[in-house]
Every structure is written in C-alpha cells, then in structure tokens.
Design a protein around this motif. Structure first.
Motif, mmCIF file in Angstrom:
data_model
loop_
_atom_site.group_PDB
_atom_site.id
_atom_site.type_symbol
_atom_site.label_atom_id
_atom_site.label_comp_id
_atom_site.label_asym_id
_atom_site.label_seq_id
_atom_site.Cartn_x
_atom_site.Cartn_y
_atom_site.Cartn_z
ATOM 1 N N GLY A 64 -1.951 0.799 35.701
ATOM 2 C CA GLY A 64 -2.223 0.824 37.077
ATOM 3 C C GLY A 64 -2.250 -0.756 37.669
ATOM 4 O O GLY A 64 -2.382 -1.497 37.204
ATOM 5 N N SER A 65 -2.143 -0.653 39.086
ATOM 6 C CA SER A 65 -2.396 -1.822 39.969
ATOM 7 C C SER A 65 -3.809 -2.456 39.989
ATOM 8 O O SER A 65 -4.607 -1.590 39.907
ATOM 9 N N TYR A 66 -3.892 -3.702 39.811
ATOM 10 C CA TYR A 66 -5.111 -4.489 39.454
ATOM 11 C C TYR A 66 -5.856 -4.199 40.965
ATOM 12 O O TYR A 66 -5.387 -4.676 42.031
ATOM 13 N N ASP A 67 -7.130 -3.864 41.018
ATOM 14 C CA ASP A 67 -7.967 -3.746 42.086
ATOM 15 C C ASP A 67 -9.595 -4.257 41.780
ATOM 16 O O ASP A 67 -10.086 -3.239 41.361
ATOM 17 N N PRO A 68 -9.820 -5.490 41.962
ATOM 18 C CA PRO A 68 -11.128 -5.907 41.711
ATOM 19 C C PRO A 68 -12.122 -5.352 42.738
ATOM 20 O O PRO A 68 -13.322 -5.378 42.113
ATOM 21 N N GLU A 69 -11.656 -4.464 43.629
ATOM 22 C CA GLU A 69 -12.802 -3.853 44.346
ATOM 23 C C GLU A 69 -13.482 -2.750 43.566
ATOM 24 O O GLU A 69 -14.626 -2.205 43.839
ATOM 25 N N HIS A 70 -12.591 -2.024 42.871
ATOM 26 C CA HIS A 70 -13.115 -0.930 41.859
ATOM 27 C C HIS A 70 -13.889 -1.570 40.510
ATOM 28 O O HIS A 70 -13.314 -1.419 39.301
ATOM 29 N N LYS A 71 -14.971 -2.385 40.818
ATOM 30 C CA LYS A 71 -15.660 -2.885 39.529
ATOM 31 C C LYS A 71 -16.081 -2.072 38.452
ATOM 32 O O LYS A 71 -16.288 -2.678 37.563
ATOM 33 N N GLU A 72 -16.209 -0.572 38.760
ATOM 34 C CA GLU A 72 -16.576 0.190 37.526
ATOM 35 C C GLU A 72 -15.370 0.503 36.520
ATOM 36 O O GLU A 72 -15.692 0.563 35.246
ATOM 37 N N TRP A 73 -14.263 0.315 37.090
ATOM 38 C CA TRP A 73 -13.242 0.169 35.919
ATOM 39 C C TRP A 73 -12.046 -0.651 36.384
ATOM 40 O O TRP A 73 -11.040 -0.351 36.709
ATOM 41 N N SER A 74 -12.359 -1.968 36.569
ATOM 42 C CA SER A 74 -11.357 -3.072 36.600
ATOM 43 C C SER A 74 -11.221 -3.909 35.536
ATOM 44 O O SER A 74 -12.109 -4.390 34.975
ATOM 45 N N VAL A 75 -9.954 -3.888 35.104
ATOM 46 C CA VAL A 75 -9.635 -4.697 33.822
ATOM 47 C C VAL A 75 -8.754 -5.815 34.306
ATOM 48 O O VAL A 75 -7.729 -5.528 35.056
ATOM 49 N N GLN A 76 -9.055 -7.164 33.914
ATOM 50 C CA GLN A 76 -8.324 -8.222 34.440
ATOM 51 C C GLN A 76 -6.827 -8.227 33.846
ATOM 52 O O GLN A 76 -6.757 -8.104 32.514
ATOM 53 N N PRO A 77 -5.840 -8.331 34.555
ATOM 54 C CA PRO A 77 -4.678 -8.380 34.379
ATOM 55 C C PRO A 77 -4.394 -9.509 33.020
ATOM 56 O O PRO A 77 -5.118 -10.598 33.046
ATOM 57 N N GLY A 78 -3.478 -9.165 31.994
ATOM 58 C CA GLY A 78 -3.243 -10.193 31.217
ATOM 59 C C GLY A 78 -4.355 -10.401 29.774
ATOM 60 O O GLY A 78 -4.188 -11.028 29.073
ATOM 61 N N THR A 79 -4.973 -9.131 29.935
ATOM 62 C CA THR A 79 -6.098 -9.175 28.896
ATOM 63 C C THR A 79 -5.825 -8.157 27.837
ATOM 64 O O THR A 79 -6.608 -8.278 26.861
ATOM 65 N N LEU A 80 -4.876 -7.443 27.575
ATOM 66 C CA LEU A 80 -4.531 -6.475 26.490
ATOM 67 C C LEU A 80 -4.080 -7.229 25.500
ATOM 68 O O LEU A 80 -3.105 -8.265 25.823
ATOM 69 N N GLY A 81 -4.166 -6.727 24.428
ATOM 70 C CA GLY A 81 -3.725 -7.020 23.239
ATOM 71 C C GLY A 81 -3.588 -5.737 22.460
ATOM 72 O O GLY A 81 -4.194 -4.980 22.024
ATOM 73 N N ALA A 82 -2.273 -5.245 22.305
ATOM 74 C CA ALA A 82 -1.787 -4.021 21.748
ATOM 75 C C ALA A 82 -1.089 -4.195 20.222
ATOM 76 O O ALA A 82 -0.100 -5.244 20.228
#
Length: 149
Positions: free
Chosen positions: A72-90
């Motif tokens: 989904g779109s990054y939304d730093p206001e939703h701190k309970e489930w906010s994942v910094q873009p560019g941090t996934l390794g899959a």
C-alpha cells in the motif's frame, strides 16, 4: 516400488498446494508506480488494488508460481503499521529463473541488477534486483528444505 504402488501413485488425485498463509507486506512512496513495475516488468499478477483518497489502501499481487505480496501507500501517520519504503528484502521462487533474468536484463528493461545470475553451492540458481523504491528482490530455484513430519 512395485507395479501396484506405481499405478496407485499415478492415479492418485492431484491436490493443489495450500493457499499462502504468510504474506510479506511493504509500503511505497509511489504505490501505483511500484505495482506497475512489479506487474508489467517483473511478472507479478495484479489481483486486487483498493484505493482511498488517491492512495493505495491495499493491493494484493500474486506470483504466478505461488504466493504473493500485499502493499500500500506509505503513510507515516499510521505508526502502528507503517513500514518504511525500500526496506523489504524478498526471495521469490521460480522454475523460470533464466527466462526471467533475460527479460529483466534486456535492453530497455530499466531494472537495476544487484547480483548477476549464478549457480549457488546449495543448488539454487539465482539473481537479485532492486525495485524503484529500493526494495531488494532475489529470484531463484531453491524451494527451501522440506519440513520434517
């Protein structure tokens, strides 16, 4: 194996693998562009995309050979489930690693290769890329070890 066992195995009903129960998730600064890249360039399938106020609230992209991701779109206001873009390794399993590598490295594909394709000592053939948001994706033939029952 005797003839009866072979016949029984050959005629046993084929069962589909279970639906994925683990879904890696990520967020993106430009979720629509990342979805387009993962679908049009890499080969994921766009299963569902829900938008809310011009942002991607939820998207599911399935890998044709099984599994998938949610984003989904990054939304730093939703701190309970906010994942910094560019941090996934899959790591994505594919039986078509050479074909995928050739497509992603073709002139004009615009894909940044992190690791060239090569055979690994543990039996996998793999390569790695980065997407426009900086996430790292490795593609290979290694399916993991079977679970002990």
């Amino acid at each position: 194996m005797n003839t009866t066992d072979q016949h029984t195995q050959q005629n046993a009903p084929q069962t589909a693998p279970p639906a994925p129960n683990v879904w890696p998730t990520l967020q993106a600064h430009d979720a629509p562009a990342l979805i387009d890249f993962l679908v049009d360039t890499v080969g994921f399938e766009r299963t569902v995309v829900h938008e809310d106020a011009g942002k991607v609230a939820h998207a599911q992209l399935d890998w044709p050979e099984g599994g998938g991701i949610m984003l989904g779109s990054y939304d730093p206001e939703h701190k309970e489930w906010s994942v910094q873009p560019g941090t996934l390794g899959a790591y994505v399993v594919t039986d078509h690693v050479d074909e995928l590598y050739a497509r992603l490295t073709a002139p004009g594909a615009g894909v940044r290769i992190l690791r060239e394709i090569e055979d690994q000592p543990y039996g996998s053939r793999e390569f790695a890329i980065t997407d426009p948001e900086g996430n790292k994706w490795s593609f290979g033939t290694y399916r993991g070890e079977p679970r002990a029952d």
